[in-house]
Structure formats: C-alpha cells, structure tokens
Design a protein around this motif. Structure first.
Motif, mmCIF file in Angstrom:
data_model
loop_
_atom_site.group_PDB
_atom_site.id
_atom_site.type_symbol
_atom_site.label_atom_id
_atom_site.label_comp_id
_atom_site.label_asym_id
_atom_site.label_seq_id
_atom_site.Cartn_x
_atom_site.Cartn_y
_atom_site.Cartn_z
ATOM 1 N N TYR A 117 -7.520 8.715 5.342
ATOM 2 C CA TYR A 117 -6.353 9.433 5.858
ATOM 3 C C TYR A 117 -6.297 10.836 5.246
ATOM 4 C CZ TYR A 117 -4.649 4.460 5.776
ATOM 5 O OH TYR A 117 -4.519 3.095 5.870
ATOM 6 N N MET B 31 -12.978 -0.255 1.849
ATOM 7 C CA MET B 31 -13.745 0.118 3.037
ATOM 8 C C MET B 31 -14.867 1.067 2.646
ATOM 9 S SD MET B 31 -12.238 -1.716 5.132
ATOM 10 C CE MET B 31 -11.971 -1.487 6.855
ATOM 11 N N LEU C 107 0.829 -1.209 0.000
ATOM 12 C CA LEU C 107 0.000 0.000 0.000
ATOM 13 C C LEU C 107 0.868 1.266 0.000
ATOM 14 C CD1 LEU C 107 -2.737 1.470 0.294
ATOM 15 C CD2 LEU C 107 -2.551 1.123 2.772
ATOM 16 N N ILE D 48 -7.103 1.363 11.978
ATOM 17 C CA ILE D 48 -7.105 2.370 10.906
ATOM 18 C C ILE D 48 -8.077 1.857 9.848
ATOM 19 C CG2 ILE D 48 -5.678 3.483 9.147
ATOM 20 C CD1 ILE D 48 -3.237 2.938 11.015
ATOM 21 N N ASN D 49 -9.164 2.623 9.626
ATOM 22 C CA ASN D 49 -10.235 2.057 8.805
ATOM 23 C C ASN D 49 -10.237 2.533 7.342
ATOM 24 O OD1 ASN D 49 -11.275 4.575 9.039
ATOM 25 N ND2 ASN D 49 -13.070 4.003 10.228
ATOM 26 N N THR E 98 1.627 2.517 6.999
ATOM 27 C CA THR E 98 1.660 2.712 8.462
ATOM 28 C C THR E 98 3.084 2.998 8.944
ATOM 29 O OG1 THR E 98 -0.191 1.184 8.619
ATOM 30 C CG2 THR E 98 0.985 1.641 10.659
ATOM 31 N N TYR F 6 -5.139 -5.553 10.864
ATOM 32 C CA TYR F 6 -5.209 -4.127 10.509
ATOM 33 C C TYR F 6 -4.008 -3.347 11.023
ATOM 34 C CZ TYR F 6 -10.127 -5.238 9.644
ATOM 35 O OH TYR F 6 -11.287 -5.780 9.162
ATOM 36 N N GLY F 7 -3.977 -2.051 10.653
ATOM 37 C CA GLY F 7 -3.076 -1.107 11.298
ATOM 38 C C GLY F 7 -3.763 -0.649 12.576
ATOM 39 N N GLN G 28 4.875 -0.502 3.740
ATOM 40 C CA GLN G 28 3.635 -0.200 4.465
ATOM 41 C C GLN G 28 3.472 1.297 4.690
ATOM 42 O OE1 GLN G 28 1.292 -2.214 4.977
ATOM 43 N NE2 GLN G 28 2.199 -4.272 4.884
ATOM 44 N N GLU H 215 1.523 -1.841 12.156
ATOM 45 C CA GLU H 215 0.791 -2.551 11.099
ATOM 46 C C GLU H 215 0.706 -4.031 11.446
ATOM 47 O OE1 GLU H 215 -0.825 -1.223 8.638
ATOM 48 O OE2 GLU H 215 -1.366 -3.038 7.560
ATOM 49 N N LYS H 216 -0.501 -4.541 11.483
ATOM 50 C CA LYS H 216 -0.784 -5.959 11.724
ATOM 51 C C LYS H 216 0.036 -6.536 12.890
ATOM 52 C CE LYS H 216 -2.728 -6.414 7.252
ATOM 53 N NZ LYS H 216 -2.222 -5.401 6.339
HETATM 54 C C1 G1P Z 1 -4.496 -1.650 4.903
HETATM 55 C C2 G1P Z 1 -3.621 -0.846 5.868
HETATM 56 C C3 G1P Z 1 -4.080 -1.061 7.307
HETATM 57 C C4 G1P Z 1 -5.560 -0.725 7.440
HETATM 58 C C5 G1P Z 1 -6.374 -1.537 6.415
HETATM 59 C C6 G1P Z 1 -7.824 -1.113 6.411
HETATM 60 O O1 G1P Z 1 -4.254 -3.021 5.104
HETATM 61 O O2 G1P Z 1 -2.274 -1.226 5.704
HETATM 62 O O3 G1P Z 1 -3.331 -0.262 8.185
HETATM 63 O O4 G1P Z 1 -6.005 -0.993 8.759
HETATM 64 O O5 G1P Z 1 -5.862 -1.356 5.088
HETATM 65 O O6 G1P Z 1 -8.533 -1.921 5.518
HETATM 66 P P1 G1P Z 1 -4.692 -4.140 4.007
HETATM 67 O O7 G1P Z 1 -6.178 -4.284 4.139
HETATM 68 O O8 G1P Z 1 -4.276 -3.623 2.682
HETATM 69 O O9 G1P Z 1 -3.974 -5.396 4.411
#
Ligand code: G1P
Length: 293
Positions: free
Chosen positions: A211, A136, A113, A207-208, A235, A173-174, A233, A194-195
């Motif tokens: 940003y 999201m 990302l 983190i939904n 994050t 998630y983050g 990342q 992150e995760k």
């Molecule tokens: C990404 C971000 C993460 C965030 C999430 C929300 O993760 O890196 O911080 O919480 O989106 O959907 P991914 O879903 O790409 O693994």
C-alpha cells in the motif's frame, strides 16, 4: 502541488504465527527462512529497492530477534574478520541498514492490522508512506513497491496493489471494487470490503499486501470501529479515506507467495531456490524424483 516523496515504510510484524507452531514458539514467523534469508529480509530489500529510506517495524513481544537481525552482530563479525572471511562479512554489511534508518515500536495488544499501522503514526509523521505486509512475498523483475512508487509519483494518489484470486478464496482477503478494465495495469478503486462473505465479493481482485497511503489514514484509524473478525481493519479506514482522496489500483503481475500459509511458504522456498543457478541444478533432479511418486 509538489508531491511529497515516499521515504518511509511500515512493516507490521506483531503477529503470533500460530499456523507455524511449534516452529514459531520462540522464533518470530518473519524470521522463518526462504532458502538462506529470513522472510523479513526479502521484504526489507523490496522496500529499499523502491527508494524507502526508513523502515518502521511494528513489533510485539518475542520479536527482538528481528531487531538483532538488522543490527551489527559484533562477536560474529569480529570472528569473521579475524578469520579473514571477507565474503561472509560483505554479505552481512550489505543487509545492514544505515544507523538511524530503522525504528521499532510495539503493538501492545493484538487489536488488528489497522491498529498495528496506527501504532506507527508518530514515527511516520505528516507524509505519505508505504506499508508492506511481510507475510506476502513478491517475486518480480521490477519489484512491486517500486512500480507503485512510480504510479504514486505520476498521480499523487493512494496506491493499492491487487491481483486476481479464485472466487472461492475471496472471503480470506480484502477485496476491491473498481472502475475500468479489470485487466488494465492501473484502474481507479471505487470501494473495498474486508473478508466478504462467500458469494458477495464485488470482484475477485484481492489486496495483496502493498500500500501507499496518505498520512490522513492515521486520524481515521484512530477512530475506526472494529470490523471483520472483531479487529480494527485497515481496509475499513481506507474506505473512509476514499471519500476524501483518490485510490489507484495497481494490478501486480509477478508472483506472490502467501507465507502465512505452509503451502505458500514452501512454494516460495522452491521458487527462490530455483532462481539460484547452482542450487537449481542440484534441486531440479531431486524435485523431479519426488514428483514421480
Ligand atoms: C490482511 C488485510 C487484507 C489483505 C491481506 C493480504 O488480512 O486485512 O485486506 O488482503 O492481509 O494478506 P490478514 O491476512 O491479516 O487477515
């Protein structure tokens, strides 16, 4: 100091959507439908409602349909015109961005990302900007990004939207660390990870996917080492930016549907369908019948 307005948003849409195969073999996951509009349309509408004037799509191979969706469909519109289908034409005109207000750039390799966002650096330039993750889908009266832009206009800070998630899901998630009351509308963010491994998350606030960031993030992304999952990342780069400028957390209180998962996608379809009075009247008895089983 005069704050720069938030005019531009980045929508990373390069993901493969493997969880929805075979539906996403030839169709980008962002074009899957929620009731009668593709997912991406809801997210673009949220950005436009927040005053965003220019949208940068970071795409990949097989994503050209997204570009077509936001262009004139000449033959279709001509046919509708000749058949006097005014309502359908109006609908198409309403969703079409003004000429020159979208940009498309490709993330050539799936490096994470953070890397996808970095691909938009030249188009964003030297101004603070928004990021919306199209997986999201948010449902709320005022719009998640609109509320965040208000907070940015008051503080000039980086702004991250968060919400609570059950503790056994924090590793997906983050997650942010905060100062102040977790139940407040806004708070300052003091860390993020992150995760995190199960049981190690500093809070259950995730983190939904919305940003507002300072353009300095691009320099940091440019030198960011890989992190969780071997990817660059966002994050991690935000954590580095936190050493330089303040981050405000915004606790989003509407509904969020993670359309990257089948259950989230299906729930979003039902939730948005029930918002339409005519459709809701037809759907409610069908749902009640199904739920009896
Ligand atoms: C990404 C971000 C993460 C965030 C999430 C929300 O993760 O890196 O911080 O919480 O989106 O959907 P991914 O879903 O790409 O693994």
């Amino acid at each position: 100091m005069q704050k720069k307005r938030i005019r531009k948003a980045v929508l990373p849409v390069a993901g493969l959507g493997t969880r929805f195969l075979p539906a996403t073999k030839a169709l980008p996951k962002e074009m899957l439908t929620i009731v009668d509009r593709p997912i991406i349309q809801y997210v673009v509408d949220e950005a436009r409602a927040a005053g965003i004037e220019h949208i940068v799509f970071v795409t990949g191979r097989n994503k050209h349909v997204i570009e077509d969706h936001f262009d004139i469909a000449y033959e279709l519109e001509d046919t509708l015109r000749s058949r006097d289908k005014k309502a359908a034409l109006k609908l198409l005109e309403a969703i079409r961005p003004a000429p020159g207000t979208t940009s498309f750039t490709r993330q050539q390799e799936p490096l994470g990302l953070g890397h996808a966002i970095w691909c938009a650096r030249d188009i964003i330039g030297d101004e603070p900007f928004a990021i919306l993750l199209p997986d999201m889908l948010m449902k709320s009266e005022r719009g998640c990004l609109s509320e965040m832009v208000e907070i940015y206009n008051e503080t000039g800070n980086n702004v991250i939207s968060v919400e609570a998630v059950p503790e056994d899901q924090t590793h997906n998630y983050g997650i942010v660390e905060i100062e102040g009351e977790q139940t407040a509308r806004t708070f300052s963010i003091t860390g993020m990870v992150e995760k995190p491994a199960p049981g190690t998350a500093p809070t259950n606030l995730f983190i939904n996917g919305r940003y507002i960031l300072q353009p300095r993030i691009f320099d940091l992304l440019g030198t960011q080492e890989t992190g969780a999952g071997g990817e660059i990342q966002l994050t991690d780069a935000m954590l580095a930016l936190m050493g330089e400028t303040a981050f405000t957390g915004f606790r989003f209180e509407g509904e969020t549907y993670d359309c990257g998962s089948k259950s989230g996608f299906l729930a979003a379809n039902i939730a948005f369908a029930l918002e339409d009075q005519t459709l809701a009247a037809e759907l409610r008895p069908l749902l009640a019948e199904l739920l009896k089983a």
